[in-house]
Design an enzyme around this catalytic site. Sequence first.
Site, PDB file in Angstrom:
ATOM      1  CE  LYS A 195      -1.918   2.696   2.857  1.00 46.57           C
ATOM      2  NZ  LYS A 195      -1.729   3.914   2.035  1.00 46.57           N
ATOM      3  CD  GLU A 198      -2.935   8.432   2.233  1.00 46.53           C
ATOM      4  OE1 GLU A 198      -2.124   7.480   2.191  1.00 46.53           O
ATOM      5  OE2 GLU A 198      -3.332   8.941   3.297  1.00 46.53           O
ATOM      6  N   GLY A 248       6.856   4.962   8.112  1.00 49.64           N
ATOM      7  CA  GLY A 248       6.030   6.156   8.240  1.00 49.64           C
ATOM      8  C   GLY A 248       6.217   6.788   9.608  1.00 49.64           C
ATOM      9  CB  THR A 252       1.204   5.937  11.323  1.00 46.99           C
ATOM     10  OG1 THR A 252       0.984   7.321  11.063  1.00 46.99           O
ATOM     11  CG2 THR A 252       0.272   5.116  10.467  1.00 46.99           C
ATOM     12  N   GLY A 253       2.865   4.241  13.393  1.00 46.03           N
ATOM     13  CA  GLY A 253       3.519   2.971  13.735  1.00 46.03           C
ATOM     14  C   GLY A 253       2.900   2.345  14.972  1.00 46.03           C
ATOM     15  CD  GLU A 270      13.243   0.542   9.098  1.00 46.87           C
ATOM     16  OE1 GLU A 270      13.807   1.523   9.620  1.00 46.87           O
ATOM     17  OE2 GLU A 270      13.730  -0.591   9.091  1.00 46.87           O
ATOM     18  CB  CYS A 304      12.891   8.787   8.189  1.00 45.76           C
ATOM     19  SG  CYS A 304      13.955   7.823   7.112  1.00 45.76           S
ATOM     20  CD  GLU A 404       9.879  12.649  11.579  1.00 40.23           C
ATOM     21  OE1 GLU A 404       8.739  12.176  11.723  1.00 40.23           O
ATOM     22  OE2 GLU A 404      10.789  12.039  10.998  1.00 40.23           O
TER      23      GLU A 404
HETATM   24  P1  NAD Z   1       2.306   8.361   7.748  1.00 40.46           P
HETATM   25  O1  NAD Z   1       2.600   7.583   8.975  1.00 40.46           O
HETATM   26  O2  NAD Z   1       1.262   9.402   7.805  1.00 40.46           O
HETATM   27  O3  NAD Z   1       1.863   7.392   6.556  1.00 40.46           O
HETATM   28  C1  NAD Z   1       2.680   6.354   6.102  1.00 40.46           C
HETATM   29  C2  NAD Z   1       1.803   5.293   5.471  1.00 40.46           C
HETATM   30  O4  NAD Z   1       0.943   4.747   6.461  1.00 40.46           O
HETATM   31  C3  NAD Z   1       0.900   5.803   4.361  1.00 40.46           C
HETATM   32  O5  NAD Z   1       0.805   4.822   3.349  1.00 40.46           O
HETATM   33  C4  NAD Z   1      -0.440   5.958   5.067  1.00 40.46           C
HETATM   34  O6  NAD Z   1      -1.537   5.859   4.191  1.00 40.46           O
HETATM   35  C5  NAD Z   1      -0.403   4.790   6.028  1.00 40.46           C
HETATM   36  N1  NAD Z   1      -1.255   4.930   7.212  1.00 40.46           N
HETATM   37  C6  NAD Z   1      -1.635   6.068   7.849  1.00 40.46           C
HETATM   38  N2  NAD Z   1      -2.426   5.763   8.906  1.00 40.46           N
HETATM   39  C7  NAD Z   1      -2.548   4.409   8.937  1.00 40.46           C
HETATM   40  C8  NAD Z   1      -3.229   3.495   9.793  1.00 40.46           C
HETATM   41  N3  NAD Z   1      -3.949   3.906  10.841  1.00 40.46           N
HETATM   42  N4  NAD Z   1      -3.132   2.173   9.532  1.00 40.46           N
HETATM   43  C9  NAD Z   1      -2.395   1.726   8.498  1.00 40.46           C
HETATM   44  N5  NAD Z   1      -1.741   2.547   7.638  1.00 40.46           N
HETATM   45  C10 NAD Z   1      -1.797   3.879   7.868  1.00 40.46           C
HETATM   46  O7  NAD Z   1       3.698   8.948   7.261  1.00 40.46           O
HETATM   47  P2  NAD Z   1       3.963   9.899   6.028  1.00 40.46           P
HETATM   48  O8  NAD Z   1       3.461  11.257   6.359  1.00 40.46           O
HETATM   49  O9  NAD Z   1       3.496   9.251   4.770  1.00 40.46           O
HETATM   50  O10 NAD Z   1       5.562   9.872   6.011  1.00 40.46           O
HETATM   51  C11 NAD Z   1       6.321  10.623   6.872  1.00 40.46           C
HETATM   52  C12 NAD Z   1       6.823   9.805   8.037  1.00 40.46           C
HETATM   53  O11 NAD Z   1       7.504   8.637   7.587  1.00 40.46           O
HETATM   54  C13 NAD Z   1       7.841  10.557   8.864  1.00 40.46           C
HETATM   55  O12 NAD Z   1       7.561  10.426  10.228  1.00 40.46           O
HETATM   56  C14 NAD Z   1       9.161   9.872   8.532  1.00 40.46           C
HETATM   57  O13 NAD Z   1      10.128   9.993   9.523  1.00 40.46           O
HETATM   58  C15 NAD Z   1       8.729   8.480   8.290  1.00 40.46           C
HETATM   59  N6  NAD Z   1       9.728   7.760   7.461  1.00 40.46           N
HETATM   60  C16 NAD Z   1      10.548   6.854   8.074  1.00 40.46           C
HETATM   61  C17 NAD Z   1      11.511   6.172   7.336  1.00 40.46           C
HETATM   62  C18 NAD Z   1      12.455   5.184   7.995  1.00 40.46           C
HETATM   63  O14 NAD Z   1      13.108   4.434   7.273  1.00 40.46           O
HETATM   64  N7  NAD Z   1      12.554   5.136   9.304  1.00 40.46           N
HETATM   65  C19 NAD Z   1      11.628   6.405   5.956  1.00 40.46           C
HETATM   66  C20 NAD Z   1      10.767   7.335   5.371  1.00 40.46           C
HETATM   67  C21 NAD Z   1       9.802   7.992   6.150  1.00 40.46           C
END
Ligand code: NAD
Length: 510
Positions: A195, A198, A248, A252-253, A270, A304, A404
């Site tokens: 996934k 979006e 992400g 969310t994690g 991650e 990130c 962050e």
């Molecule tokens: P996000 O957490 O908002 O979304 C990431 C993904 O999760 C998207 O596909 C989103 O649709 C999905 N998502 C959102 N809510 C969800 C839920 N409740 N259940 C399941 N899936 C869900 O993050 P973002 O805004 O897309 O990206 C930015 C974040 O990603 C930053 O915090 C960044 O640090 C992190 N990031 C980490 C790494 C790493 O390797 N550690 C790499 C890139 C980005």
Amino acid sequence: MQSATHSRPNADEILANLPRRSGVVPMFIGGEWTLAADGVTRDLINPSNGRVVAAVAEAGAADAERAIDAARAAFDDGPWSGTSAADRAALLFKVADAVDRHRDEFMRIDTLNGGKPLRETEYDAVDAANCFRYYAGLATKPHGQTFDVPAPSQTFTVREPIGVCGQIIPWNYPLLMAVWKLAPALAAGNVCVLKPSELTPLSAIRLAAIFEELEFPPGVLNVVTGPGATAGNAIAASTRVDKVAFTGGTKTGRSIMQAATSNLKKISLELGGKSPNVVFADADFDTAVDYALFGIFANAGQVCSAGSRLIVERALHDRFLGRLAERARKIRVGDGFDPQTEMGPIISPVHRERVEGYIAAGKSEGAELVCGGERLGGELADGNFIAPTIFDRTSRDMRIVQEEIFGPVLVVQTFDDEAEAIRLANDTIYGLAGAVFTEDVAKAHRVIRKMRAGITWINTYHPTYNEAPWGGYKQSGIGRELGTYGYDAYTEVKQINVNLDVAPSGWFSD
Ligand code: NAD
């Protein structure tokens, strides 16, 4: 500084090889191109100019379930998990070659959809092909162990695929994040429900079209384009998914980890960071300034592992800040298609407002704004552009120091001795990355060894290698991607014992 004008990209031309159904970019489920069950679509917006680039199918939970069904059937009844590692490797090498052949197209898709400058999407496309190549090679290498046990037994391990892997990724490296997940999972014999964010699903869809051309068995790769709260959550919560791998935000994690308890599925996370970049007074000055800039302003800080906290020795502070700000003001901000552009936009208006909120918080909390701090107008007014921003005179209790921001905002902290540098470096909930700049080798090693972070650099910032593990300490994640660690994370370990003295045990009387 804003960049010069350039010819406008033609979205239809860039997206010509993407499949369409009724004018909409569809999802890839069970080897077929399909729209959302309820027909919902989403307009994708170019963050550089606010224009619609394409409409894409907007998956709901029901579509995610369909994809899980297809993946389940492919894993449980299909040929993939029983193929030889050599056959999987051969196919993945072909994917790598196809990504190389279509490099220019992938670059332009991600620049159109995510705003990243072409020089960045070129790096992503090259690295994506190499990531497939790395895991294609690794698939056929030895993975088990044998054990000398105190019995007449041949005891050894094999690594087997986990099964159906749900993979949820962010928007900041649309192609590369997809590949970091798919390549090791497929090399190990798993099947995937990917996934994408979006906001940036187009390069993953283009990749799926390559998988179709190469005749991967149906259901081995499924791409579901939809929001996290519905499609993403359905994947994380499903009892028919064996593993969820997520990249992400930390918040969310947490919610994905909770959803994953439904069947205690394996998880890899991650997450975010607030990574320290420690500069000692004895560092090579020009190198340290250069990497401090690159550490925070690459991809407009939407990384990130961004070096978002500059921790500089007091004796060097004024000279360093003077030069850093001078160079930050010169960064050419603009449309990613402009070859002059060095820094692109923020991904969306919502995220731009979030970053602006942090800039306002920094000002109101009393930090000193050295440069930037404003949205860019003029010819960039229709996009989400924020000038490279530096805050000095910060303190540990400020939100801009602890949270962050995920934008082009650097906060500066100052230290007097090595112990204070280490204390400041570790003073957040995160532990993803960190760097130290000094010409004193022993000091560099001492500081890095005390840093509570998973990815660290000495006298550089940001290099990332497919061959080496990637992941965070503390609240920056669980597990590691890339390298052999990334492969192992997509396998179960099976212990096999072969009795070499076949006779009754005699434990119970006859
Ligand atoms: P996000 O957490 O908002 O979304 C990431 C993904 O999760 C998207 O596909 C989103 O649709 C999905 N998502 C959102 N809510 C969800 C839920 N409740 N259940 C399941 N899936 C869900 O993050 P973002 O805004 O897309 O990206 C930015 C974040 O990603 C930053 O915090 C960044 O640090 C992190 N990031 C980490 C790494 C790493 O390797 N550690 C790499 C890139 C980005």
